[in-house]
Write an enzyme that holds these catalytic residues in place. Structure first.
Site: not given
Ligand SMILES: *Cc1c(COP(=O)(O)O)cnc(C)c1O
Length: 376
Positions: A184
């Site tokens: 991210k």
């Molecule tokens: C990354 C992401 C999440 C959350 O992911 P985690 O691995 O739980 O931190 C939720 N929704 C979207 C669209 C994502 O890209």
């Protein structure tokens, strides 16, 4: 170093340096590894950054979405309207609460949940709508607000994005969940945060992430059901260091996106991320192209891999994943825009320190692969 010894370009890669080391080490030295002072510091700094009233840091983006949908009243037998073109977590959180995720089709340009389709899916069981700011492009929140239902924003891909009216994503007052996995815009290795404006909800989330413990009660008194969704101070140290460099992280991603857009602008039939509307700004998270119709995507992935370039079909349509097909009796053809986009989407290598040469290598390889007959 952004290439392996074999010259392979990674799909994603975090930027971590001296400042991360320094802050993490200071937490380790302090001995207060969780529920220490960095938790509140990180929450306040993050909330200020996106213009939210408060932040409640949690162990993942999924955990944040889960607490947020609970907080707006998603529960047994209800329905949560959301996008079928997303990461599976945004639909799973409804199932966690024994509610039904109700999908509605996406806008072919922004690839976000289409407000008109969402409106048509509202029933007397609808408890909330969960738009996803997919690939960092802000969903049309003003249109969803007109539907008059509780809203939760999946902002897990959208740190740094702005809504069409120019406001920072996460600062609109609805509960919004961000994720801090390693790919991210900002990473704490694993982690997430929910932002919001109503103070009572902050207390509820802080309690539910910590086993339902009330802040003013003794350690062993739990007045509601809770979870262990805490984010450690070690992770918060990473988060604080990443926040300090967030402008440069976001600028790095925007720079790489501009290089891609420039290089791929006139590849015939190739769909590129949409242009920004009004004051909307994309918080660049991934660089996803739509392959021309009729191209064999698996063959493209294989041909790129032979050239040491990783790529990934991204996202598959949620309603066609086997769990959702079997549990909720979904069938192909239900959401034609999503299905068409999902069948052609391909994520290319994308990270803040990607060099001009690396982008050029990816683009040249993609163009070469698309021009051969083997993939058509
Ligand atoms: C990354 C992401 C999440 C959350 O992911 P985690 O691995 O739980 O931190 C939720 N929704 C979207 C669209 C994502 O890209």
């Amino acid at each position: 170093m952004t290439e392996g010894e074999d010259g392979a370009i990674p799909l994603a890669r975090p930027v971590l340096g001296e400042r991360e080391r320094e802050l993490v080490w200071s937490v380790l030295r302090s001995g207060r590894l969780s529920l220490g002072p960095l938790l509140g510091q990180f929450e306040r700094a993050f909330a200020a950054r996106v213009g939210a009233g408060w932040g409640s840091a949690v162990s993942s983006g999924t955990a944040g979405l889960h607490l947020a949908v609970r907080a707006v009243g998603v529960s047994d037998g209800g329905e949560l309207i959301t996008s079928p073109f997303s990461f599976v977590a945004s639909a799973n959180v409804a199932v966690y609460e024994r509610a039904r995720p109700v999908f509605a089709d996406i806008d072919p340009v922004t690839l976000n949940l289409d407000p008109a389709a969402a409106a048509a899916a509202v029933t007397d069981r609808t408890q909330a709508i969960l738009p996803v700011h997919v690939f960092g492009y802000p969903a049309d929140m003003a249109a969803f607000e007109r539907l008059g239902l509780p809203l939760v924003e999946d902002a897990c891909e959208a740190l740094g994005a702005r809504y069409e009216d120019g406001g920072e994503v996460g600062g609109r007052g609805h509960l919004a969940a961000f994720g801090f996995y390693a790919n991210k815009q900002l990473t704490t290795a694993e982690g997430g945060i929910v932002t919001g404006s109503e103070e009572a909800l902050k207390q509820r989330l802080d309690s539910e992430r910590n086993q339902g413990r009330a802040p003013d009660m003794d350690w062993l008194d739990h007045d509601r059901l809770g979870f262990n969704y805490r984010l450690s101070d070690v992770a918060c140290a990473l988060g604080l260091a990443q926040l300090e460099r967030l402008d440069s992280l976001l600028a790095g991603r925007a720079r790489v996106a501009a290089l891609y857009l420039d290089a791929l602008g006139d590849v015939e039939g190739l769909g590129l991320p949409c242009a920004e509307r009004g004051q909307a700004r994309r918080g660049w998270f991934v660089f996803v192209v739509q392959l021309p119709r009729g191209v064999d995507r698996d063959a493209v992935v294989r041909a790129l891999a032979e050239r040491q370039i990783p790529s990934k079909p991204y996202f598959p349509a949620l309603h066609l994943m086997s769990y959702y097909r079997e549990t909720f009796a979904h069938r192909p053809g239900e959401f034609p825009v999503c299905e068409d986009v999902a069948a052609r989407s391909l994520a290319l290598p994308f990270f803040p320190e990607m060099t001009e040469g690396q982008v050029a290598r990816v683009c040249e390889a993609l163009q070469a692969v698309l021009s051969t007959r083997s993939v058509a």
